[in-house]
Scaffold this active site. Structure first.
Site, PDB file in Angstrom:
ATOM      1  N   TYR A  23      15.602  -0.411  -0.642  1.00 25.54           N
ATOM      2  CA  TYR A  23      14.144  -0.262  -0.611  1.00 25.54           C
ATOM      3  C   TYR A  23      13.621  -0.441   0.824  1.00 25.54           C
ATOM      4  O   TYR A  23      12.794   0.338   1.307  1.00 25.54           O
ATOM      5  CB  TYR A  23      13.519  -1.301  -1.546  1.00 25.54           C
ATOM      6  CG  TYR A  23      12.050  -1.091  -1.799  1.00 25.54           C
ATOM      7  CD1 TYR A  23      11.620  -0.273  -2.827  1.00 25.54           C
ATOM      8  CD2 TYR A  23      11.091  -1.704  -1.004  1.00 25.54           C
ATOM      9  CE1 TYR A  23      10.269  -0.072  -3.063  1.00 25.54           C
ATOM     10  CE2 TYR A  23       9.752  -1.513  -1.226  1.00 25.54           C
ATOM     11  CZ  TYR A  23       9.344  -0.698  -2.259  1.00 25.54           C
ATOM     12  OH  TYR A  23       8.012  -0.497  -2.477  1.00 25.54           O
ATOM     13  N   ASP A  48       1.522   5.686  -7.538  1.00 24.66           N
ATOM     14  CA  ASP A  48       2.331   4.937  -8.503  1.00 24.66           C
ATOM     15  C   ASP A  48       1.616   3.663  -8.943  1.00 24.66           C
ATOM     16  O   ASP A  48       1.981   3.061  -9.947  1.00 24.66           O
ATOM     17  CB  ASP A  48       3.735   4.618  -7.971  1.00 24.66           C
ATOM     18  CG  ASP A  48       3.749   4.022  -6.584  1.00 24.66           C
ATOM     19  OD1 ASP A  48       2.775   4.201  -5.842  1.00 24.66           O
ATOM     20  OD2 ASP A  48       4.734   3.356  -6.241  1.00 24.66           O
ATOM     21  N   GLU A 102      -1.676   4.342  -3.234  1.00 25.35           N
ATOM     22  CA  GLU A 102      -0.572   5.229  -3.624  1.00 25.35           C
ATOM     23  C   GLU A 102      -0.545   5.390  -5.149  1.00 25.35           C
ATOM     24  O   GLU A 102      -0.766   4.432  -5.900  1.00 25.35           O
ATOM     25  CB  GLU A 102       0.768   4.710  -3.093  1.00 25.35           C
ATOM     26  CG  GLU A 102       1.837   5.791  -3.155  1.00 25.35           C
ATOM     27  CD  GLU A 102       3.076   5.511  -2.308  1.00 25.35           C
ATOM     28  OE1 GLU A 102       3.244   4.378  -1.822  1.00 25.35           O
ATOM     29  OE2 GLU A 102       3.874   6.455  -2.131  1.00 25.35           O
ATOM     30  N   HIS A 146       7.012  -3.475  -7.374  1.00 28.31           N
ATOM     31  CA  HIS A 146       8.158  -2.839  -8.038  1.00 28.31           C
ATOM     32  C   HIS A 146       9.267  -3.862  -8.217  1.00 28.31           C
ATOM     33  O   HIS A 146       9.514  -4.690  -7.329  1.00 28.31           O
ATOM     34  CB  HIS A 146       8.728  -1.696  -7.186  1.00 28.31           C
ATOM     35  CG  HIS A 146       7.782  -0.568  -6.945  1.00 28.31           C
ATOM     36  ND1 HIS A 146       7.446   0.344  -7.910  1.00 28.31           N
ATOM     37  CD2 HIS A 146       7.104  -0.195  -5.830  1.00 28.31           C
ATOM     38  CE1 HIS A 146       6.609   1.234  -7.403  1.00 28.31           C
ATOM     39  NE2 HIS A 146       6.368   0.924  -6.143  1.00 28.31           N
ATOM     40  N   ASP A 193       3.932  -3.577  -2.328  1.00 33.41           N
ATOM     41  CA  ASP A 193       5.283  -3.009  -2.236  1.00 33.41           C
ATOM     42  C   ASP A 193       6.279  -3.894  -1.478  1.00 33.41           C
ATOM     43  O   ASP A 193       7.496  -3.750  -1.644  1.00 33.41           O
ATOM     44  CB  ASP A 193       5.224  -1.633  -1.560  1.00 33.41           C
ATOM     45  CG  ASP A 193       4.702  -0.550  -2.503  1.00 33.41           C
ATOM     46  OD1 ASP A 193       4.850  -0.694  -3.718  1.00 33.41           O
ATOM     47  OD2 ASP A 193       4.136   0.431  -2.002  1.00 33.41           O
ATOM     48  N   HIS A 212      -3.207  -0.878  -2.788  1.00 35.62           N
ATOM     49  CA  HIS A 212      -3.238   0.316  -1.943  1.00 35.62           C
ATOM     50  C   HIS A 212      -3.306   1.532  -2.862  1.00 35.62           C
ATOM     51  O   HIS A 212      -3.045   1.423  -4.056  1.00 35.62           O
ATOM     52  CB  HIS A 212      -2.075   0.379  -0.952  1.00 35.62           C
ATOM     53  CG  HIS A 212      -0.708   0.559  -1.559  1.00 35.62           C
ATOM     54  ND1 HIS A 212      -0.160  -0.318  -2.453  1.00 35.62           N
ATOM     55  CD2 HIS A 212       0.233   1.523  -1.370  1.00 35.62           C
ATOM     56  CE1 HIS A 212       1.053   0.078  -2.787  1.00 35.62           C
ATOM     57  NE2 HIS A 212       1.324   1.201  -2.167  1.00 35.62           N
ATOM     58  N   HIS A 253       9.519  10.341  -3.782  1.00 37.41           N
ATOM     59  CA  HIS A 253       9.303  10.993  -2.481  1.00 37.41           C
ATOM     60  C   HIS A 253      10.536  10.976  -1.569  1.00 37.41           C
ATOM     61  O   HIS A 253      10.529  10.493  -0.454  1.00 37.41           O
ATOM     62  CB  HIS A 253       8.033  10.500  -1.759  1.00 37.41           C
ATOM     63  CG  HIS A 253       7.875   9.023  -1.575  1.00 37.41           C
ATOM     64  ND1 HIS A 253       8.780   8.250  -0.920  1.00 37.41           N
ATOM     65  CD2 HIS A 253       6.860   8.202  -1.943  1.00 37.41           C
ATOM     66  CE1 HIS A 253       8.343   7.014  -0.884  1.00 37.41           C
ATOM     67  NE2 HIS A 253       7.194   6.950  -1.512  1.00 37.41           N
ATOM     68  N   HIS A 298       2.809  -0.770   3.308  1.00 38.93           N
ATOM     69  CA  HIS A 298       3.297   0.359   4.077  1.00 38.93           C
ATOM     70  C   HIS A 298       2.265   1.503   4.133  1.00 38.93           C
ATOM     71  O   HIS A 298       2.513   2.541   4.735  1.00 38.93           O
ATOM     72  CB  HIS A 298       4.615   0.879   3.473  1.00 38.93           C
ATOM     73  CG  HIS A 298       4.465   1.565   2.128  1.00 38.93           C
ATOM     74  ND1 HIS A 298       4.958   2.820   1.911  1.00 38.93           N
ATOM     75  CD2 HIS A 298       3.854   1.212   0.985  1.00 38.93           C
ATOM     76  CE1 HIS A 298       4.700   3.182   0.660  1.00 38.93           C
ATOM     77  NE2 HIS A 298       4.030   2.234   0.097  1.00 38.93           N
TER      78      HIS A 298
HETATM   79 FE1  FEO Z   1       3.320   2.298  -1.957  1.00 41.20          FE
HETATM   80 FE2  FEO Z   1       4.783   1.580  -4.744  1.00 41.20          FE
HETATM   81  O1  FEO Z   1       3.582   2.511  -3.717  1.00 41.20           O
END
Ligand code: FEO
Length: 429
Positions: free
Chosen positions: A218, A108, A106, A251, A190, A104, A50, A171
């Site tokens: 990041y 990924d 999202e 991550h 995250d 969350h 993104h 986030h």
């Molecule tokens: Fe907020 Fe790694 O997705």
């Protein structure tokens, strides 16, 4: 006709073989503690996240927590489901996973959740209250998700408990941490993560400079807009007295040591502590704005301030955000193209604005042929972010010596503001 019906027999055969192969992928889990295994996926080739250039790829981290009951914390991006399933299967039969927890919604981390649920058939899927709504909005009723309370607990056995801690807007609105008190182990989704692929699963296996660089990139590109929330969270963690020995983000590598380092960086970055440095950001059409930029940098460096020069035709907006994280001032230059600021600069200004950087001194410059709106447009964008404007230099077509002298003086002015000097000309550091 469904598009799949157009596939040739060869394509269908290839697809069948591919499915059979993924069923037997030999990926293995990595043990993190006696009760925790990493079962995520490594994506070395992703570059677009993104708007963020993930130059070193990323990982999607899922964790298996094994007690009398087994919980899976997060899944992975949809196309990596088989890799995750194989890693789970190397530790426990996937149908024995009792709970899946979504930190969350999202994609990924939740992209393969419906398929994973269909395969594993867990007793329950948990998310925060806002997570339940967010997952419903993603998967439209395809999932039965149970809400957990902030501070709620999930027993995995007599000596193993997961505690949930909401971290709203860190986030995503539905974000939450999970904490394993019996192991002093925090699953931080995250937060404290980085986009860094590789076979090293622990931060202490990676060169420290790379860990700090990717952590700061990041933070600058993902976490920065939520800095106030980070500060509150850090206060909450301090006040809670929670002992945290290991931190497993969503991550990049796991912090089995060195968590205090990243905690200290987050304290600094969330306060947006600025350095005696200046970022000069620009693009150029026929070389005039580039010459102006180089001259401004020379004026800046005469004050002793550190200077970072980024030409956007050669760099990416996410590197701009990283450099801006602690830059004491921002100088932006652009040619005027069709009465507008140059497209790469417009892109970067929009991106920067969304990251809500702390206001700081700024200046603008640029070249033009017949109208010259770019500097004014940049100035307006910077003013909208509450940046103080220290000056502007505009060149018609090609800057002459006098105008380049003005550029040099503008650099000097900005540099002296960031790096004040004593009356005798000695820079105060
Ligand atoms: Fe907020 Fe790694 O997705």
């Amino acid at each position: 006709m469904h598009p799949r019906c157009l596939a040739t027999p060869e394509v269908l055969q290839e697809a069948t073989l591919s499915t059979e192969m993924t069923m037997h992928q030999p990926f293995k889990a990595v043990q993190v503690t006696d009760a925790v295994y990493w079962v995520g996926a490594i994506d070395p080739n992703v570059r677009e996240f993104h708007g963020y250039l993930t130059s070193r790829g990323t990982t999607y981290n899922s964790y298996l927590v094994l007690g009398e009951k087994t919980a899976l914390i997060d899944t992975v991006k949809a196309q990596f489901k088989d890799e995750m399933m194989a890693r789970i299967a190397s530790v426990v039969e996937p149908s024995k996973v009792d709970y899946i927890i979504s930190s969350h919604a999202e994609m990924d981390h939740s992209g393969c959740l419906p398929d994973a649920v269909a395969e594993m058939k867990p007793e329950k899927v948990f998310a925060s209250k806002m997570g339940v709504a967010a997952l419903a909005a993603h998967f439209h009723g395809g999932l039965d998700v149970t809400p957990v309370e902030d501070g709620g607990e999930l027993a995995l056995g007599p000596d193993l408990t997961l505690k949930f801690m909401e971290t709203r807007f860190l986030h995503w609105p539905d974000s939450m941490f999970c904490y394993l008190p019996q192991r002093n182990f925090l699953f931080s989704q995250d937060a404290f993560g980085m986009h860094l692929a590789g076979t090293e699963r622990f931060a202490d296996q990676v060169p420290p400079w790379l860990i700090k660089h990717e952590s700061s990139k990041y933070y600058a590109n993902i976490v920065l807009p939520f800095s106030n929330i980070v500060q509150k969270l850090l206060e909450k963690l301090d006040a809670s007295g929670l002992v945290i020995n290991m931190v497993a983000p969503a991550h990049g590598p796991i912090w089995r040591s060195g968590f205090r380092d990243v905690l200290g960086w987050y304290r600094l970055w969330s306060k947006q502590t600025l350095k005696q440095s200046v970022l000069v950001l620009y693009d150029t059409m026929w070389g005039s704005t580039d010459l102006m930029a180089r001259t401004i940098c020379d004026g800046l460096s005469s004050t002793g301030v550190a200077v970072k020069q980024i030409c956007l035709s050669q760099s990416h907006r996410s590197d701009v955000a990283t450099e801006l994280l602690d830059a004491g001032a921002l100088v932006v230059g652009s040619p005027t193209l069709n009465n507008q600021v140059y497209p790469t600069i417009a892109d970067a200004m929009s991106y920067i604005k969304g990251l809500k950087p702390r206001p700081r001194p700024s200046a603008t410059f640029g070249s033009f042929g017949w109208s010259g709106e770019s500097t004014k447009q940049i100035e307006e964008a910077l003013t909208a972010m509450d940046f103080e404007n220290l000056g502007q230099v505009k060149a018609k077509y090609v800057p002459d010596h006098k105008l380049l002298q003005e550029c040099w003086e503008l650099g000097r002015l900005v540099g002296e503001r960031v790096c004040p000097q004593d009356p005798d000309g000695v820079t105060r550091f």
